[in-house]
Design an enzyme around this catalytic site. Structure first.
Site, short mmCIF file in Angstrom:
data_model
loop_
_atom_site.label_atom_id
_atom_site.label_comp_id
_atom_site.label_asym_id
_atom_site.label_seq_id
_atom_site.Cartn_x
_atom_site.Cartn_y
_atom_site.Cartn_z
N GLY A 182 0.83 -1.19 0.00
CA GLY A 182 0.00 0.00 0.00
C GLY A 182 0.87 1.24 0.00
O GLY A 182 2.00 1.24 -0.49
N GLY A 183 0.35 2.32 0.57
CA GLY A 183 1.07 3.59 0.55
C GLY A 183 2.43 3.53 1.22
O GLY A 183 3.41 4.09 0.70
N GLY A 198 4.38 0.80 1.79
CA GLY A 198 5.27 -0.06 1.02
C GLY A 198 5.78 0.64 -0.24
O GLY A 198 6.96 0.56 -0.57
N LYS A 225 1.94 -2.43 14.72
CA LYS A 225 2.01 -2.40 16.18
C LYS A 225 1.59 -3.72 16.81
O LYS A 225 2.13 -4.13 17.84
CB LYS A 225 1.10 -1.28 16.73
CG LYS A 225 1.55 0.11 16.39
CD LYS A 225 0.67 1.17 17.03
CE LYS A 225 -0.69 1.26 16.36
NZ LYS A 225 -0.63 1.81 15.00
N VAL A 272 5.99 3.19 16.84
CA VAL A 272 5.61 4.15 17.88
C VAL A 272 5.49 5.57 17.34
O VAL A 272 4.48 6.23 17.54
CB VAL A 272 6.61 4.10 19.07
CG1 VAL A 272 6.33 5.23 20.07
CG2 VAL A 272 6.51 2.76 19.78
N GLY A 311 -7.12 14.25 6.24
CA GLY A 311 -6.51 12.93 6.20
C GLY A 311 -5.81 12.53 7.48
O GLY A 311 -5.15 11.48 7.53
N GLU A 345 -9.13 8.77 10.43
CA GLU A 345 -9.79 7.77 9.60
C GLU A 345 -11.30 8.04 9.55
O GLU A 345 -11.85 8.79 10.36
CB GLU A 345 -9.56 6.36 10.17
CG GLU A 345 -8.12 5.96 10.32
CD GLU A 345 -7.47 5.61 8.99
OE1 GLU A 345 -8.21 5.38 8.01
OE2 GLU A 345 -6.23 5.58 8.94
N LYS A 353 1.01 1.47 21.72
CA LYS A 353 2.35 2.07 21.71
C LYS A 353 2.97 2.06 23.11
O LYS A 353 4.17 1.84 23.26
CB LYS A 353 2.28 3.49 21.15
CG LYS A 353 1.89 3.54 19.67
CD LYS A 353 1.68 4.96 19.17
CE LYS A 353 1.30 4.96 17.69
NZ LYS A 353 1.05 6.32 17.17
#
Length: 350
Positions: A11-12, A14, A130, A157, A211, A214, A229
């Site tokens: 995705g973004g 990667g 995570k 994190v 953005g 979500e 985290k």
């Protein structure tokens, strides 16, 4: 010798990592003696492609961005398409698995299975997910050590801001007594907007439009993202496993404009803070909104920025601040780990 990489998820994040590798190839070679070859990509939606002698990164990115798929990637006699993520991990000639799938943070899957399978086959893993680190830190660290491979998770994190490498390397020799931080950009952006006069719902809508939030912002607003985290920080910095479910967690949805104004009248600000404390061999953690004085190190952290403070016995409080999200920043966190993986491998040869 090149480092061969297989990407699980494209995705973004990667794609940003692939872009960075392509841009920095010469610099990585000159500075670190690191030549990166992406030999495989497997994505549950976009398909999969493997080439033992390395994929052409510009063609790979062009193919995905034009068609949304890897099916049209130009083939040679050595190209294999259609492998699943596990087939890619097991059968490719990759040295390192970059794990950036969409993963359920509550179960750690599918990333958790990908980590186990990679270690079982003698491959290193670098991930930004995570879930596996928060839920199975000790198990995964031990398995990586047993198989003499690298496990990197810097981006879990604070994205590309090295919040995990700082305490383990730069602050070595200090006793860290407490960690506190603003570790979620969405909630910090909303609180900043409320300080500027917006109501909660207005601020949330703006965060979504930009953005930062979500469509379903529950994990951010209720503090769940930060709770995972906090578990990672407890594991990694203090060596004490905390189950995320055992960390007290409260979000910002109950805060009103009146609360924000009341704090401002007292020279204070509301921040969603993670706190992890160590004392007498016991580690405790919490995630909740807190009123802090304007002269607190974290009070000046505004908008979608993140920050973390390490309270140290020798150096005093050390604060690290930077972006806690963003595609390029998170892609950079993968590169940080890949460079350290390479350095460790080179050191083992001497």
């Amino acid at each position: 010798m090149s480092v061969k990489v297989a990407m699980i998820g494209f995705g973004g994040v990667g794609q940003s990592f692939a872009e960075i590798v392509n841009e920095k190839q010469k610099e990585l070679q000159q500075k670190y003696g690191l030549e990166v070859e992406i030999v495989a990509v497997s994505d549950v939606k976009k398909g999969a492609v493997y080439q033992s002698d390395g994929l052409n990164i510009p063609k790979l990115l062009d193919c995905v961005r034009r068609t949304g798929s890897l099916e049209n990637y130009p083939e040679t006699s050595q190209t294999i398409k259609g492998w699943s993520s596990l087939e890619t991990i097991e059968q490719s000639n990759a040295d390192v698995i970059i794990e950036v799938t969409y993963t359920d943070v509550k179960t750690g899957e599918p990333a958790l299975t990908h980590c186990h399978r990679a270690f079982d086959t003698g491959k290193s893993v670098i991930t930004t997910n995570k879930g596996p680190v928060a839920l199975a830190y000790k198990e995964l660290i031990e398995k990586a050590e047993d198989n003499e491979v690298f496990f990197g998770f810097e981006g879990t994190v604070m994205s590309g801001t090295p919040a995990l490498r700082l305490p383990s390397e730069t602050l070595a020799g200090n006793e860290i007594r407490e960690i506190k931080g603003v570790l979620n950009g969405t909630t910090n952006y909303i609180l900043t907007a409320m300080e500027e006069g917006m109501e909660f719902n207005q601020a949330l809508e703006k965060a979504q439009a930009l953005g930062y939030a979500e469509a379903d912002p529950t994990s951010d607003l209720e503090g769940y993202d930060v709770r995972y985290k906090a578990a990672i920080l407890s594991n990694h910095v203090f060596g004490v496993p905390l189950d995320p479910k055992d960390i007290f967690c409260a979000g910002i949805t109950g805060l009103t404009a009146h609360d924000i104004n009341e704090a401002a009248a007292c020279d204070e600000k509301w921040k969603l803070l993670a706190r992890i404390r160590q004392g007498n061999g016991v580690v405790t953690a919490s995630v909740q909104p807190e009123r802090i004085k304007n002269d607190d190190l974290l009070a000046g952290i505004m908008g979608a920025t993140n920050a973390i403070v390490y309270e140290c016995d020798l150096s005093g409080p050390i604060m690290l601040t930077g972006s806690g999200a963003g595609l390029k920043e998170t892609g950079f966190s993968l590169l940080i780990d890949l460079i350290h993986c390479h350095k460790r491998k080179e050191l083992s040869k001497t």
